[in-house]
Enzyme design. Structure first.
Site, mmCIF file in Angstrom:
data_model
loop_
_atom_site.group_PDB
_atom_site.id
_atom_site.type_symbol
_atom_site.label_atom_id
_atom_site.label_comp_id
_atom_site.label_asym_id
_atom_site.label_seq_id
_atom_site.Cartn_x
_atom_site.Cartn_y
_atom_site.Cartn_z
ATOM 1 N N LYS A 126 -39.731 39.447 8.720
ATOM 2 C CA LYS A 126 -39.604 38.173 9.428
ATOM 3 C C LYS A 126 -39.312 38.366 10.687
ATOM 4 C CE LYS A 126 -41.309 34.009 9.427
ATOM 5 N NZ LYS A 126 -42.006 32.807 9.169
ATOM 6 N N ASP A 166 -44.119 31.629 14.388
ATOM 7 C CA ASP A 166 -43.878 30.508 13.484
ATOM 8 C C ASP A 166 -43.046 29.380 14.371
ATOM 9 O OD1 ASP A 166 -43.036 30.288 10.255
ATOM 10 O OD2 ASP A 166 -40.734 30.229 11.551
HETATM 11 P P1 NDP Z 1 -44.168 24.525 14.973
HETATM 12 O O1 NDP Z 1 -42.577 24.982 15.557
HETATM 13 O O2 NDP Z 1 -45.555 23.522 15.718
HETATM 14 O O3 NDP Z 1 -43.060 22.757 14.429
HETATM 15 C C1 NDP Z 1 -41.779 22.394 13.911
HETATM 16 C C2 NDP Z 1 -41.962 20.942 13.174
HETATM 17 O O4 NDP Z 1 -40.917 20.454 12.099
HETATM 18 C C3 NDP Z 1 -41.759 19.903 14.391
HETATM 19 O O5 NDP Z 1 -42.442 18.849 14.259
HETATM 20 C C4 NDP Z 1 -40.696 20.350 14.664
HETATM 21 O O6 NDP Z 1 -39.350 19.163 15.314
HETATM 22 C C5 NDP Z 1 -39.996 20.137 12.805
HETATM 23 N N1 NDP Z 1 -38.680 20.697 12.811
HETATM 24 C C6 NDP Z 1 -38.323 22.188 13.112
HETATM 25 N N2 NDP Z 1 -36.905 21.877 12.847
HETATM 26 C C7 NDP Z 1 -36.353 20.830 12.084
HETATM 27 C C8 NDP Z 1 -35.465 21.189 11.877
HETATM 28 N N3 NDP Z 1 -34.448 21.715 11.610
HETATM 29 N N4 NDP Z 1 -35.337 18.699 11.399
HETATM 30 C C9 NDP Z 1 -36.237 18.589 11.517
HETATM 31 N N5 NDP Z 1 -37.269 19.073 11.891
HETATM 32 C C10 NDP Z 1 -37.715 19.749 12.248
HETATM 33 O O7 NDP Z 1 -44.029 24.742 13.370
HETATM 34 P P2 NDP Z 1 -44.524 24.657 12.693
HETATM 35 O O8 NDP Z 1 -45.767 24.096 11.702
HETATM 36 O O9 NDP Z 1 -44.998 26.741 12.843
HETATM 37 O O10 NDP Z 1 -44.065 25.988 11.008
HETATM 38 C C11 NDP Z 1 -43.441 24.425 10.667
HETATM 39 C C12 NDP Z 1 -43.089 24.942 8.653
HETATM 40 O O11 NDP Z 1 -44.305 25.928 8.339
HETATM 41 C C13 NDP Z 1 -42.456 26.258 8.961
HETATM 42 O O12 NDP Z 1 -40.546 26.295 8.006
HETATM 43 C C14 NDP Z 1 -42.767 27.897 8.855
HETATM 44 O O13 NDP Z 1 -41.904 28.639 8.526
HETATM 45 C C15 NDP Z 1 -44.052 27.176 8.160
HETATM 46 N N6 NDP Z 1 -45.119 28.174 8.013
HETATM 47 C C16 NDP Z 1 -45.631 28.036 9.916
HETATM 48 C C17 NDP Z 1 -46.789 29.056 9.682
HETATM 49 C C18 NDP Z 1 -47.829 28.781 10.614
HETATM 50 O O14 NDP Z 1 -48.834 29.590 10.560
HETATM 51 N N7 NDP Z 1 -47.517 28.330 11.789
HETATM 52 C C19 NDP Z 1 -47.577 29.710 7.866
HETATM 53 C C20 NDP Z 1 -46.943 29.050 6.778
HETATM 54 C C21 NDP Z 1 -45.823 29.007 7.237
HETATM 55 P P3 NDP Z 1 -39.189 19.605 16.532
HETATM 56 O O15 NDP Z 1 -40.170 19.861 18.113
HETATM 57 O O16 NDP Z 1 -38.462 18.046 17.349
HETATM 58 O O17 NDP Z 1 -38.477 20.249 16.722
#
Ligand code: NDP
Length: 444
Positions: A126, A166
């Site tokens: 990571k 991510d």
């Molecule tokens: P994105 O950046 O596309 O989206 C993240 C979302 O979560 C956004 O809506 C963001 O809001 C919100 N968010 C992020 N940090 C916070 C916080 N501290 N408090 C509240 N809301 C928050 O990321 P992903 O959708 O790719 O990833 C989401 C999760 O899934 C993570 O844990 C990631 O590790 C996991 N994941 C992702 C994969 C992938 O293929 N993308 C694969 C496996 C796991 P805002 O836009 O306002 O920041």
């Protein structure tokens, strides 16, 4: 003291001030107890768990870039190569101001087991940076990505370490990172996944984590005499995982009614309009207030609150520790049947234990969100073959992988006497393959 307690204490001692890493190790080691007990003397002699909880290597480096005002900015860049017993290091890059060594240790450690669970030959890693992409222009994002890659390219390669997206890293960022890798090395190769479809990306990679989450949830419900038809779903997040989880949930007959971002959340009792959500988040990169403005049935509230809405299924898809004990109690009181983690470790340890104790079906992220990395591995296969598979072909494989993951962890839980404990099942099934490969490859 038991070997497990020794290991947890050692990790805490060796990695002070890293609560997320301590949490992840504690959860994994505690749930591996039946396996550890069965092999304790061998594992102790081989220092297997000490090796498993210590990264192979890690890099921290300066990332200097120039903003639109001509000011030089400095961020910390990282890459953790945790374990490559079963394949090249594989795992995403996170760009978020909260990124630090604790969060990356936890994510890389979890990735080892997740990647093993997919059944594909990929190790765990990571990386990322405390750079905040919010409010930055495309040129600033490019400047950051190029500078980050100026250091990262030394440590990665298609057979060494293959990063992906991510939080904060989507198609745009992967494109800039890939362009710089190519410029620096003069090599056109599958060194990153999540690439655009015109330069080696896989169909269905964008959708994979969210779709995969729903394929697994469907299989979980089937195994427990239920299905998705007509079920109300609470989703948190409004990013890549959340959007495609919502899309697939609708396709499979369920009704997702919430989503959230870091400033507020939406409740839409008519069901989330996924086309509008995509427009707001993927096209305009705007806040969720824009969604509420265009959708009369929806209400927007500041802060957090999605778990207060009664639902059958909860899918936390935002970030770590976003579902705490109070949320778990509320969900349970409102009759939730299943919680499947789309994000990595979104449920706190106490909340997980509470849900399990109250017979809520609970599948941890390392299994439930493995569809993203599994499809990344399929992208690696396509790059090696220099071929592109169709959307349907990749989607079919993804669906098969997610169903297999569920059955593997279900069987592992039964075999080790903890039937229905999918946390233990996922950790045990993921661990056994990595442990076997480490023992076979000797001491290093
Ligand atoms: P994105 O950046 O596309 O989206 C993240 C979302 O979560 C956004 O809506 C963001 O809001 C919100 N968010 C992020 N940090 C916070 C916080 N501290 N408090 C509240 N809301 C928050 O990321 P992903 O959708 O790719 O990833 C989401 C999760 O899934 C993570 O844990 C990631 O590790 C996991 N994941 C992702 C994969 C992938 O293929 N993308 C694969 C496996 C796991 P805002 O836009 O306002 O920041």
């Amino acid at each position: 003291m038991s070997y497990s307690s020794d290991i947890i204490e050692r990790v805490v001692r060796e990695n002070p001030g890293q609560p997320e890493f301590h949490q992840a190790v504690t959860e994994v080691i505690e749930s591996l107890q039946p396996v550890i007990t069965a092999h304790e003397s061998q594992y102790r002699r081989e220092a297997l768990l000490e090796r498993l909880t210590t990264p192979d290597r890690q890099f921290k480096f300066r990332v200097a870039w120039v903003d639109d005002k001509g000011q030089v900015q400095i961020n910390n860049g990282y890459r953790i190569q945790f374990n490559n017993a079963i394949g090249p290091y594989k795992g995403g890059l996170r760009l978020h101001p909260s990124v630090n060594i604790s969060i990356l240790h936890f994510l890389a450690f979890e990735q080892v087991f997740k990647n093993s669970l997919t059944g594909l030959p990929i190790g765990g890693g990571k990386g990322g940076s405390d750079f905040d992409p919010k409010g930055k222009s495309d040129r600033e994002i490019m400047a950051f990505c190029q500078s980050y890659m100026n250091e990262l390219y030394k440590y990665i390669g298609p057979d060494i370490d293959v990063p992906a997206g991510d939080i904060g890293v989507g198609g745009r960022e992967i494109g800039f990172l890939y362009g710089q890798y190519k410029k620096l090395t003069n090599r056109y190769e599958g060194v990153l996944t999540g690439k655009g479809l015109t330069f080696g990306g896989s169909s269905a990679r964008t959708e994979a984590t969210g779709y995969g989450l729903l394929y697994l949830t469907e299989e979980l419900l089937k195994a427990n005499d239920s299905d998705l038809e007509g079920k109300t779903i609470d989703v948190s997040g409004a990013g890549n995982v959340a959007i495609y989880a919502i899309e697939k949930a609708i396709q499979l007959g369920a009704k997702p009614v919430t989503c959230s971002d870091s400033t507020g959340w939406i409740y839409d009792p008519d069901g989330i309009d996924v086309a509008l959500l995509k427009e707001v988040k993927e096209v305009k990169r705007a806040r969720l207030t824009e969604y509420a403005k265009k959708r009369p049935s929806a209400t927007y509230q500041e802060g957090r609150g999605v778990w207060s809405i009664p639902c059958d299924i909860a899918l936390p898809c935002a970030t770590q520790n976003e579902l705490n004990l109070a949320d778990a109690k509320l969900l349970t009181a409102n009759g939730v049947r299943a919680v499947c983690e789309g994000a990595n470790m979104p449920t706190s340890l106490e909340a997980t234990k509470y849900l399990q104790a109250n017979k809520v079906l609970f599948v941890p992220g390392k299994a439930a969100n493995a569809g993203g990395v599994a499809t990344s591995a399929l992208e690696m296969s396509q790059n090696s073959e220099r071929l592109s598979w169709t959307f349907d072909e990749v989607d079919r494989k993804l669906s098969g992988i997610m169903k297999n993951i569920f059955h593997n962890l279900d069987e592992a839980a039964r075999e080790y006497g903890c039937s229905g404990n999918y946390v233990a099942g996922a950790n045990i099934a993921g661990f056994l393959k990595v442990a076997d490969a480490m023992l076979a490859q000797g001491v290093f």
